[in-house]
Structures are given as C-alpha cells and as structure tokens.
Scaffold this motif. Sequence first.
Motif, PDB file in Angstrom:
ATOM      1  N   LEU A 135       0.833  -1.204   0.000  1.00 52.79           N
ATOM      2  CA  LEU A 135       0.000   0.000   0.000  1.00 52.79           C
ATOM      3  C   LEU A 135       0.870   1.257   0.000  1.00 52.79           C
ATOM      4  O   LEU A 135       0.616   2.184  -0.780  1.00 52.79           O
ATOM      5  CB  LEU A 135      -0.933  -0.002   1.209  1.00 52.79           C
ATOM      6  CG  LEU A 135      -1.790   1.262   1.386  1.00 52.79           C
ATOM      7  CD1 LEU A 135      -2.741   1.417   0.207  1.00 52.79           C
ATOM      8  CD2 LEU A 135      -2.563   1.215   2.699  1.00 52.79           C
ATOM      9  N   THR A 136       1.867   1.301   0.882  1.00 55.00           N
ATOM     10  CA  THR A 136       2.706   2.502   0.957  1.00 55.00           C
ATOM     11  C   THR A 136       3.464   2.724  -0.353  1.00 55.00           C
ATOM     12  O   THR A 136       3.664   3.867  -0.782  1.00 55.00           O
ATOM     13  CB  THR A 136       3.698   2.406   2.129  1.00 55.00           C
ATOM     14  OG1 THR A 136       4.478   1.202   1.990  1.00 55.00           O
ATOM     15  CG2 THR A 136       2.963   2.390   3.455  1.00 55.00           C
ATOM     16  N   GLU A 137       3.869   1.636  -1.008  1.00 57.62           N
ATOM     17  CA  GLU A 137       4.565   1.771  -2.287  1.00 57.62           C
ATOM     18  C   GLU A 137       3.627   2.293  -3.367  1.00 57.62           C
ATOM     19  O   GLU A 137       4.012   3.130  -4.195  1.00 57.62           O
ATOM     20  CB  GLU A 137       5.167   0.429  -2.697  1.00 57.62           C
ATOM     21  CG  GLU A 137       6.361   0.014  -1.825  1.00 57.62           C
ATOM     22  CD  GLU A 137       6.908  -1.354  -2.231  1.00 57.62           C
ATOM     23  OE1 GLU A 137       6.208  -2.074  -2.988  1.00 57.62           O
ATOM     24  OE2 GLU A 137       8.025  -1.703  -1.793  1.00 57.62           O
ATOM     25  N   THR A 138       2.399   1.786  -3.366  1.00 57.23           N
ATOM     26  CA  THR A 138       1.405   2.250  -4.350  1.00 57.23           C
ATOM     27  C   THR A 138       1.107   3.737  -4.166  1.00 57.23           C
ATOM     28  O   THR A 138       1.054   4.505  -5.136  1.00 57.23           O
ATOM     29  CB  THR A 138       0.097   1.434  -4.196  1.00 57.23           C
ATOM     30  OG1 THR A 138       0.378   0.056  -4.463  1.00 57.23           O
ATOM     31  CG2 THR A 138      -0.964   1.934  -5.164  1.00 57.23           C
ATOM     32  N   ILE A 139       0.901   4.145  -2.899  1.00 57.46           N
ATOM     33  CA  ILE A 139       0.597   5.560  -2.624  1.00 57.46           C
ATOM     34  C   ILE A 139       1.791   6.441  -2.984  1.00 57.46           C
ATOM     35  O   ILE A 139       1.633   7.524  -3.559  1.00 57.46           O
ATOM     36  CB  ILE A 139       0.199   5.752  -1.141  1.00 57.46           C
ATOM     37  CG1 ILE A 139      -1.094   4.988  -0.841  1.00 57.46           C
ATOM     38  CG2 ILE A 139       0.032   7.234  -0.811  1.00 57.46           C
ATOM     39  CD1 ILE A 139      -1.493   5.007   0.623  1.00 57.46           C
ATOM     40  N   ALA A 140       3.004   5.993  -2.647  1.00 52.27           N
ATOM     41  CA  ALA A 140       4.206   6.768  -2.948  1.00 52.27           C
ATOM     42  C   ALA A 140       4.362   6.984  -4.444  1.00 52.27           C
ATOM     43  O   ALA A 140       4.747   8.072  -4.891  1.00 52.27           O
ATOM     44  CB  ALA A 140       5.436   6.058  -2.385  1.00 52.27           C
ATOM     45  N   LYS A 141       4.047   5.961  -5.225  1.00 53.88           N
ATOM     46  CA  LYS A 141       4.150   6.093  -6.685  1.00 53.88           C
ATOM     47  C   LYS A 141       3.110   7.065  -7.213  1.00 53.88           C
ATOM     48  O   LYS A 141       3.403   7.890  -8.085  1.00 53.88           O
ATOM     49  CB  LYS A 141       3.993   4.728  -7.334  1.00 53.88           C
ATOM     50  CG  LYS A 141       4.201   4.748  -8.845  1.00 53.88           C
ATOM     51  CD  LYS A 141       4.124   3.348  -9.431  1.00 53.88           C
ATOM     52  CE  LYS A 141       4.371   3.394 -10.942  1.00 53.88           C
ATOM     53  NZ  LYS A 141       4.301   2.033 -11.552  1.00 53.88           N
ATOM     54  N   GLN A 142       1.877   6.969  -6.701  1.00 55.83           N
ATOM     55  CA  GLN A 142       0.803   7.844  -7.167  1.00 55.83           C
ATOM     56  C   GLN A 142       1.073   9.310  -6.806  1.00 55.83           C
ATOM     57  O   GLN A 142       0.774  10.208  -7.593  1.00 55.83           O
ATOM     58  CB  GLN A 142      -0.536   7.391  -6.567  1.00 55.83           C
ATOM     59  CG  GLN A 142      -1.722   8.251  -7.017  1.00 55.83           C
ATOM     60  CD  GLN A 142      -3.043   7.781  -6.433  1.00 55.83           C
ATOM     61  OE1 GLN A 142      -3.178   6.611  -6.037  1.00 55.83           O
ATOM     62  NE2 GLN A 142      -4.012   8.652  -6.373  1.00 55.83           N
ATOM     63  N   LEU A 143       1.660   9.546  -5.628  1.00 52.04           N
ATOM     64  CA  LEU A 143       1.858  10.926  -5.143  1.00 52.04           C
ATOM     65  C   LEU A 143       3.313  11.380  -5.245  1.00 52.04           C
ATOM     66  O   LEU A 143       3.727  12.317  -4.555  1.00 52.04           O
ATOM     67  CB  LEU A 143       1.401  11.034  -3.676  1.00 52.04           C
ATOM     68  CG  LEU A 143      -0.066  10.699  -3.375  1.00 52.04           C
ATOM     69  CD1 LEU A 143      -0.320  10.762  -1.873  1.00 52.04           C
ATOM     70  CD2 LEU A 143      -1.003  11.633  -4.121  1.00 52.04           C
ATOM     71  N   GLU A 157      -8.534  -2.946  -0.718  1.00 54.00           N
ATOM     72  CA  GLU A 157      -9.292  -2.536  -1.903  1.00 54.00           C
ATOM     73  C   GLU A 157      -8.697  -3.188  -3.162  1.00 54.00           C
ATOM     74  O   GLU A 157      -7.500  -3.086  -3.423  1.00 54.00           O
ATOM     75  CB  GLU A 157      -9.269  -1.018  -2.033  1.00 54.00           C
ATOM     76  CG  GLU A 157      -9.963  -0.478  -3.267  1.00 54.00           C
ATOM     77  CD  GLU A 157     -11.454  -0.800  -3.260  1.00 54.00           C
ATOM     78  OE1 GLU A 157     -11.871  -1.580  -4.145  1.00 54.00           O
ATOM     79  OE2 GLU A 157     -12.179  -0.300  -2.374  1.00 54.00           O
ATOM     80  N   SER A 158      -9.563  -3.842  -3.954  1.00 56.61           N
ATOM     81  CA  SER A 158      -9.100  -4.518  -5.184  1.00 56.61           C
ATOM     82  C   SER A 158      -9.341  -3.672  -6.430  1.00 56.61           C
ATOM     83  O   SER A 158      -8.700  -3.897  -7.457  1.00 56.61           O
ATOM     84  CB  SER A 158      -9.806  -5.874  -5.338  1.00 56.61           C
ATOM     85  OG  SER A 158     -11.227  -5.671  -5.364  1.00 56.61           O
ATOM     86  N   ASP A 159     -10.257  -2.713  -6.313  1.00 55.23           N
ATOM     87  CA  ASP A 159     -10.550  -1.845  -7.458  1.00 55.23           C
ATOM     88  C   ASP A 159      -9.485  -0.739  -7.493  1.00 55.23           C
ATOM     89  O   ASP A 159      -9.481   0.176  -6.667  1.00 55.23           O
ATOM     90  CB  ASP A 159     -11.944  -1.241  -7.293  1.00 55.23           C
ATOM     91  CG  ASP A 159     -12.384  -0.462  -8.538  1.00 55.23           C
ATOM     92  OD1 ASP A 159     -11.510   0.137  -9.197  1.00 55.23           O
ATOM     93  OD2 ASP A 159     -13.596  -0.424  -8.814  1.00 55.23           O
ATOM     94  N   GLU A 160      -8.570  -0.845  -8.468  1.00 53.05           N
ATOM     95  CA  GLU A 160      -7.451   0.087  -8.518  1.00 53.05           C
ATOM     96  C   GLU A 160      -7.889   1.532  -8.740  1.00 53.05           C
ATOM     97  O   GLU A 160      -7.295   2.476  -8.201  1.00 53.05           O
ATOM     98  CB  GLU A 160      -6.467  -0.326  -9.621  1.00 53.05           C
ATOM     99  CG  GLU A 160      -5.768  -1.655  -9.380  1.00 53.05           C
ATOM    100  CD  GLU A 160      -4.985  -1.657  -8.082  1.00 53.05           C
ATOM    101  OE1 GLU A 160      -4.376  -0.610  -7.736  1.00 53.05           O
ATOM    102  OE2 GLU A 160      -4.982  -2.698  -7.376  1.00 53.05           O
ATOM    103  N   THR A 205      -9.401   7.188  -3.639  1.00 50.18           N
ATOM    104  CA  THR A 205      -9.352   7.287  -2.178  1.00 50.18           C
ATOM    105  C   THR A 205      -8.028   7.885  -1.707  1.00 50.18           C
ATOM    106  O   THR A 205      -7.986   8.699  -0.784  1.00 50.18           O
ATOM    107  CB  THR A 205      -9.559   5.904  -1.540  1.00 50.18           C
ATOM    108  OG1 THR A 205     -10.779   5.324  -2.020  1.00 50.18           O
ATOM    109  CG2 THR A 205      -9.611   5.996  -0.024  1.00 50.18           C
ATOM    110  N   VAL A 206      -6.942   7.486  -2.364  1.00 49.87           N
ATOM    111  CA  VAL A 206      -5.633   8.042  -2.020  1.00 49.87           C
ATOM    112  C   VAL A 206      -5.618   9.555  -2.229  1.00 49.87           C
ATOM    113  O   VAL A 206      -5.120  10.311  -1.395  1.00 49.87           O
ATOM    114  CB  VAL A 206      -4.515   7.373  -2.860  1.00 49.87           C
ATOM    115  CG1 VAL A 206      -3.199   8.142  -2.728  1.00 49.87           C
ATOM    116  CG2 VAL A 206      -4.330   5.928  -2.421  1.00 49.87           C
ATOM    117  N   GLU A 207      -6.187  10.010  -3.354  1.00 53.75           N
ATOM    118  CA  GLU A 207      -6.205  11.451  -3.617  1.00 53.75           C
ATOM    119  C   GLU A 207      -7.067  12.178  -2.584  1.00 53.75           C
ATOM    120  O   GLU A 207      -6.734  13.275  -2.149  1.00 53.75           O
ATOM    121  CB  GLU A 207      -6.720  11.726  -5.031  1.00 53.75           C
ATOM    122  CG  GLU A 207      -6.625  13.198  -5.399  1.00 53.75           C
ATOM    123  CD  GLU A 207      -6.781  13.467  -6.880  1.00 53.75           C
ATOM    124  OE1 GLU A 207      -6.974  14.641  -7.243  1.00 53.75           O
ATOM    125  OE2 GLU A 207      -6.690  12.519  -7.664  1.00 53.75           O
TER     126      GLU A 207
END
Length: 625
Positions: free
Chosen positions: A512-520, A584-587, A593-595
């Motif tokens: 999760l933290t890696e996904t959020i870091a990439k998005q932001l 959450e499975s829906d990317e 949600t992250v935003e």
Amino acid sequence: MAKTCAFKAEIRQMLDLVIHSLYSKKEIFLRELISNASDAIDRAKYLALTDKTIAPEAPAWGIRLVTDDKAHTLTIEDNGLGMSAEEMEEALGTIAKSGSKAFAEALKAGKETNIPELIGKFGVGFYAAFMVADGVTVESLRRGEGQVAAKWMSAGDGEYTMDAGSRTEPGTSITLHLREGMEQFTEGWTLKDLVRRYSDFIAYPITLKELGREVKEEEKAKVEEEEKQPLNTMVALWKRAKSEVKPEEYEGFYRQTLHGTGEPLKVLHIAAEGTLEYRALIFIPKQVGMEMMMPGNKHGLSLYVRNVFIGDEIEELLPNWLRFLKGVVDSSDLPLNVSREMLQDDAIIRKIRSDLTNRVLKALAEMVKEKPEDFECFSGALGDFLKEGYHSDWENKEKILELLRFRNLKEGKWTGLKAYKEAMGKEQQAIYMLTADTLEAGQQNPCLEQLKAKGYDVLFLTSPVDQFIAGDLYEYDKTKIVFADKGDLDLGGDAAAQKDELEAAEKELKPLTETIAKQLEKSVKEVRLSARLTDSPCCLVQDPAAMNPAMRRMLEAMGQSVPEEKRILELNPKHPIVKALAAESDEARKADTVELLYGQACLADGTLPPNPANFNRLLNALLAR
C-alpha cells in the motif's frame, strides 16, 4: 555715534550658509531665540548669587513675545543678564561665537561648581532669525551698576551697525523685521503652537502680547489677563522627583504631549546618574496605536536637551523592535549637529540606547512577577514586538526569550517556556510546539493526536513573526524544543514494543505505501507509517530542517520565490480507512481514495489540495455512493 562693521569670520559666506542651509525648518528660529533668552536668565540668576547689583530686587524672570502685524515685526524680549556694547559686538558680530559657551568655560576655568545648564553651544542659533527676517534689531542693557543700553542692527548682508540703545530695563529685546511671506509669525495661534511644540518646558514663563489687535472695550480686561498667562507649561515631568508626580499627570502627558492612546500600561521614570547622565519618561502602552499600522510609519522617542525640544521620532535612542514605546529623553551630553536637529552617532547614544533597552526588559520581567494580568495584556497586544527582538537583538536574546508568550493547547492561555517546563510531568522529555495560521487550526491539527492522548501540552506559533523565530527555537533551559509536525515524534513509553508493532505493520502494508508513494511522487517525498496518529487516517509532516508551511504561505503571499520542499505523508496503520484501502481490489477506486486522503491531509495542515476541483469531484462522488 553709530558705526558700521563687517562680521568677524574667516569666510563671509558662512553667514549665508547659516541663514539658508543650516536649518531644515524656518520655524526653528523661534526655538533658538527663546533658548538664548532662557540662557540669559540662567546666567543672570547664577551671577546674582554672588553679585547683588545684578538683581537687587529679585525680578519675576520671564520671556515675552510681542507681535505687530502692521509694522510686520516680531520681538522676543527677556529680562536676563543683557549685554554691554562690547559684549554685544563680540557675541553678535562674530559668527559661531557662543556667549553661553564662553560663560560656562570661564566658570570652569575658575573651578566653579553648580554651573547652570546652558542651552547655547555653537553660537549660530541667533542667526536663524535671518531665515524669516530681512532685518534684525537687538537692544540690550547689561545688569549691574553703571551700564548703558546698546543697539545692534543688521540686514544679514555681511555687515552690522552698532549704536546707543534706548532700553531702560535690564535684559535684551530682539526685533525681527519679517520678510515678505512670513506674516504667519505675527499670528498669535502660530506662535502659541510653536512655543508648545519646541519650548513648552523652558523653565521661565513665555507670554504673548499682540500690538494693533482690535479689542472691544468689554473684552480688554480679558485680553490683558490672557497676556499674563504663560504659553508654556514650564514643568518638565522628567525633571521632577518620581514621588512628586501623580498618576493623572503621567496620563495627561502621555495623551496630550506624546499623543498616546488610552492609558499607559506602565511608566518608567528614569534619572540616570554617574558616568551616564540623562533623564527619561518611557511609557509602555496597553495597545498598538493606529499609527503603528500605517505604512512608512516613523517611530522613536522625543528628544529634549535642557528642556528644549530637539525632535520627535528619534530612532537612534531605541532598537527598532522597541518602536511601540513612547517617551522622552533629556540629556545635556547628547551630541547634536550644529543645527541641533539630529543626533550624531557616538558612544553616549549607544550607552543610552543600551541602558534604556535593559530598563524596559527589567520592567517587563518585574511585571511578569508582580502584575501577571498586565503582562498577559501586553503579550496579547504587543508580544510580537518582543518576538521581533528575539529574532534580531542578539545581545538581549536570552532576556527576551524569558518574556516570550505563546497560546497553549490545554487552555488557550498565553504561556511562557518557563511556566510550560514547570508544568511538565516527569515522563515528558521535551517542550512541544506547532506553527499554525490560527489557534483553532493548530488545536485541530492531526499531528497532535498522540500528544493529546498522553496529556502533553503544546505551544502554538500563530503570528507572522512567530514564523521567523521558529527556526531559532531549539532548546530552553537544557530541555529540547520539538515541533510536533517535524521528523519522528518519539514520546518515550514502551519504545521497543512500539517499534516491533510498527515494523510488523510496515511489512503488512508495504504494498500500500509503495502504491501511494508512486501515485503521489510529484507531491510527497515519502510515504510511511507512524505512531503519531490516534484518530486520523493520515497527516503531513516535514523534515526537521524544512520551512514550516505557515512561513511558506506567508512568503508566497508576499510574492517571494520559495524553493519547493516535499513533505512526508504519514499513515495511521490502525485506522479503518487505511485497512480498507489496503484490502481494496478496485485500482481506480483505490487511486481516488488516495487522492481524497492526501487532500484531507493538506486541508488539515492549512493548505489546499493540489487539484481542488478534482478533490471536490471525488468527494461528491463518495457522498453520492
């Protein structure tokens, strides 16, 4: 028999310099001539102590202004020592020849004590009369037996005429034949205003007689009585003993003379003696006057030399951060330029400035102990000036630090670092602070949740000046100062258990933290888990050396270019939203949600989300679901 002579000066153009270039305001001439008259009376009184022929009947000493608008003249009269023909020619016929200075030097040479304070020093003040007059007539009769009157006349053109005078009473009268366009100096209200402004505290009464004034028969008695009334107050409060001055007198002086607002919070009545001699009245106001809000506002103390007004807004007598003070300083030792309109920088000024600063800081420290409610009033109205001093005055930094006050988390009261530390529990190891735009915003900042849970207090830095001093606050009395939104927040406790728990959560939520870091990645420096939060899902924190957000916003509002510094997004691993987001499975939904979470963290920190329109769209969609 009259005789015409040239002025005694190596350079004849010096008279033209005095008349046209020395003084910045023509009205100064009246101050100079009244000061000379006061000196003449002082000299007479002093000599009369040992020579009974000087003043055998102890006259009512005084100075009188006489106007004649028809003759276009203004006369300044005194009943002081007067001058003989020889003295008049020596004093008035030589540029920069000061009778007062010569008198004082003669007394010193004779080892006299208790020499009176004389105002004249440079010997050029008399010639200020030619700024407004195209002709000056001086008549004088020297006090003492066997003296005769003498007359001196000049048009200020490099020559003067000496003749026998007609004056029958001891003293001197100076008649100015005013130039065209100088009619205002025959107007009573103009002269009254100038006397109050420049000579209000001359020790002798200054009266006014207006010749040629049309007066009705029934008003004659009233006018005659008015002519006897002094235009000046004559009483300089700072020259009186502190025990003799009533509170209402201080307040009246503060409002009427210094144009202060309301009542002063504290009055410092200073009589410095010894190697540094000066007198002063310093007023600490209760509130900031409207003049402090005006752009380009000047500040400083009013300066008097031997009761004669030299100028107000004298900035050299106080450091800039004490510009909220009002008051007067009177010293015979201050170095003035020839026109007596400005100070010359020297060691005496620096000593007075330092002494005044120390006395004000001492008075505020005493107020903390003796009248804490007054100091709380001061902190709310004028505390930012102290913080400015803490930032700029290295010499007094430690003294000022003891006086700084900040609103606290628990009660919203003004709290100092000393009181904060004394209230700390044994387990608390640091003083906690937070910069914020307002007290309310600071109280709601999610970075404080763990501090609140432990019952720790926090001091808020909410004013624009606070943003500048935040970087200077590292330690107080060997206790570390920690900003709650910077770096890791180590609050002690079972550190080992907390560390193990956090490491386990980091392994579990690493995807999760890696996904959020990439998005932001364009907005945040790092995404990590934290034990800082208890109720909120996330918050934004900074590196310890980073500029605080409030300071950044203030500089940007001022049009300053500020280097971009990415902050750190911290997640609360125990929060339901973070747990749900990890599952959450829906990317697409996860990204939305992250935003939303990042936008929420920005708002909690007092800044806007990077894309407010998209943030609103996502929020509306979430509400619709």
